[in-house]
Design a protein around this motif. Structure first.
Motif, short mmCIF file in Angstrom:
data_model
loop_
_atom_site.label_atom_id
_atom_site.label_comp_id
_atom_site.label_asym_id
_atom_site.label_seq_id
_atom_site.Cartn_x
_atom_site.Cartn_y
_atom_site.Cartn_z
N LEU A 1 14.91 -3.31 0.96
CA LEU A 1 15.18 -2.69 -0.41
C LEU A 1 13.71 -1.82 -0.74
CD1 LEU A 1 17.44 -2.92 -2.38
CD2 LEU A 1 16.34 -4.63 -3.71
N ILE A 2 12.81 -2.55 -0.44
CA ILE A 2 11.33 -1.65 -0.45
C ILE A 2 11.39 -0.35 0.22
CG2 ILE A 2 9.04 -1.75 -0.45
CD1 ILE A 2 9.03 -4.49 -1.34
N LEU A 3 11.62 -0.36 1.67
CA LEU A 3 11.87 0.60 2.34
C LEU A 3 12.58 1.52 2.11
CD1 LEU A 3 11.52 -1.35 5.66
CD2 LEU A 3 9.78 -0.02 4.99
N SER A 4 13.80 1.31 1.86
CA SER A 4 14.73 2.26 1.21
C SER A 4 14.26 3.05 -0.10
CB SER A 4 16.15 1.53 0.78
OG SER A 4 16.73 0.75 1.85
N ALA B 1 0.69 -1.13 -0.03
CA ALA B 1 0.02 0.11 -0.16
C ALA B 1 0.87 1.33 0.05
CB ALA B 1 -0.96 0.14 1.27
N ASN B 2 2.16 1.26 0.41
CA ASN B 2 2.80 2.37 0.48
C ASN B 2 3.55 2.58 -0.63
OD1 ASN B 2 3.64 3.83 3.28
ND2 ASN B 2 2.92 1.78 3.65
N PHE B 3 3.33 1.72 -1.69
CA PHE B 3 3.94 1.89 -3.10
C PHE B 3 3.04 3.30 -3.74
CE2 PHE B 3 6.23 -1.73 -5.21
CZ PHE B 3 6.61 -2.19 -4.09
N ILE C 1 -2.69 2.28 -5.66
CA ILE C 1 -3.12 3.10 -6.72
C ILE C 1 -4.29 3.82 -6.31
CG2 ILE C 1 -4.27 3.15 -9.05
CD1 ILE C 1 -2.77 0.83 -9.58
N PHE C 2 -5.10 3.47 -5.82
CA PHE C 2 -6.52 4.34 -5.30
C PHE C 2 -5.95 5.12 -4.21
CE2 PHE C 2 -8.89 0.74 -7.30
CZ PHE C 2 -9.64 1.63 -8.12
N TYR C 3 -5.04 4.62 -3.31
CA TYR C 3 -4.30 5.64 -2.17
C TYR C 3 -3.95 6.68 -2.62
CZ TYR C 3 -3.10 6.91 2.46
OH TYR C 3 -3.01 7.56 3.68
#
Length: 294
Positions: free
Chosen positions: A282-285, A104-106, A165-167
């Motif tokens: 990696l994602i958090l960075s 969701a943080n994407f 995307i919706f967020y």
């Protein structure tokens, strides 16, 4: 929603931002603990948020007066947020609170993409690097051995990305409404919560969901996500973030997906191996780099 500040970070706003991030990190845990269908959880989340926001407005002696344009933007934002909850809450059920929150943080990447498409904002080389890092991280978490994925896992990942995307759409609508000087953040949250709850009240029974709360634990979990995560969490963040440097704020806000993964591991025994931890880092960075608006 992030503001640049030339002043050095102040202790009290920092604590508020920290506590707000912790409050929000529990939202997927509350949803997982509430023994109700995903859309029902979304309805009660927004209902309890609206009720507590009304109390907060009364205590702060604020009102709902605002111009017509931001009001319409917030109503539309509430409808978009309801769809976001429909996707995210299903993702929580399928792949767990931690990974669904990370996905969701994407929204950071989709928000920038939509800003580029619709508002002609530039995208930097660092941002493109962040997107590549995030996708590589997702591959490390899920794609090393696709055959080993549990049934529904791929759908859960897809729903998590759809939630992002919706967020991001909701974030852009919220930003546009808050640009109007007639809008305060508490009133804005209430103007989002009401249409969101109403839409989910219509959609939930159409999807065969019941509004019955089966037990006390579920009731407390739904009150928790509505009052603690939504009203308290976002009120603390929105009041603190304008006083904190953007880079520091971005780092503290990363606590939300990070702690969601920690709570998932502690409360629900989420199995996490070395390669998956590397993917998560990696994602958090990537989210941190992507959130930098310099």
């Amino acid at each position: 929603m992030r503001h640049h500040s030339s002043t050095s970070p102040q202790p009290f706003p920092l604590l508020k931002l920290l506590f707000g991030s912790i409050c929000i990190s529990f939202s997927p845990i509350f949803i997982k603990l509430a023994d109700v269908p995903p859309d029902t959880a979304g309805f009660y989340r927004q209902l309890f948020a609206a009720m507590s926001l009304l109390v907060l407005m009364f205590l702060r002696r604020e009102n709902l007066k605002m111009a017509q344009r931001p009001r319409l933007l917030l109503w539309l934002g509430g409808a978009v947020l309801a769809i976001d909850f429909m996707c995210w809450h299903r993702s929580i059920v399928l792949i767990g609170p931690g990974l669904s929150t990370l996905l969701a943080n994407f929204q950071i990447f989709f928000t920038a993409l939509f800003s580029w498409l619709f508002f002609k904002q530039k995208i930097s080389k660092m941002f493109i690097l962040a997107v590549v890092m995030a996708l590589c991280g997702l591959f490390f978490i899920t794609g090393v051995d696709v055959k080993s994925l549990e049934k529904g896992y791929e759908l859960g990942i897809l729903l998590g990305l759809m939630a992002a995307i919706f967020y991001s759409g909701y974030i852009l609508l919220l930003k546009m409404s808050l640009n109007d000087s007639s809008v305060n953040s508490v009133a804005a949250m209430l103007m989002v919560a009401i249409p969101s709850a109403l839409l989910l009240a219509v959609i939930a029974p159409l999807n065969g969901a019941s509004f019955i709360i089966p037990d006390t634990n579920s009731l407390f979990a739904l009150i928790g996500v509505g009052v603690v995560s939504t009203t308290l969490g976002w009120s603390l963040i929105s009041s603190a973030i304008k006083h904190i440097q953007a880079t520091v704020a971005g780092l503290i806000l990363l606590l939300q997906p990070t702690l969601a993964l920690v709570w998932d591991t502690l409360f629900f025994d989420r199995p996490t191996g070395g390669i998956e931890i590397f993917g998560i880092l990696l994602i958090l960075s990537a989210i941190y780099i992507g959130s930098d608006r310099k």
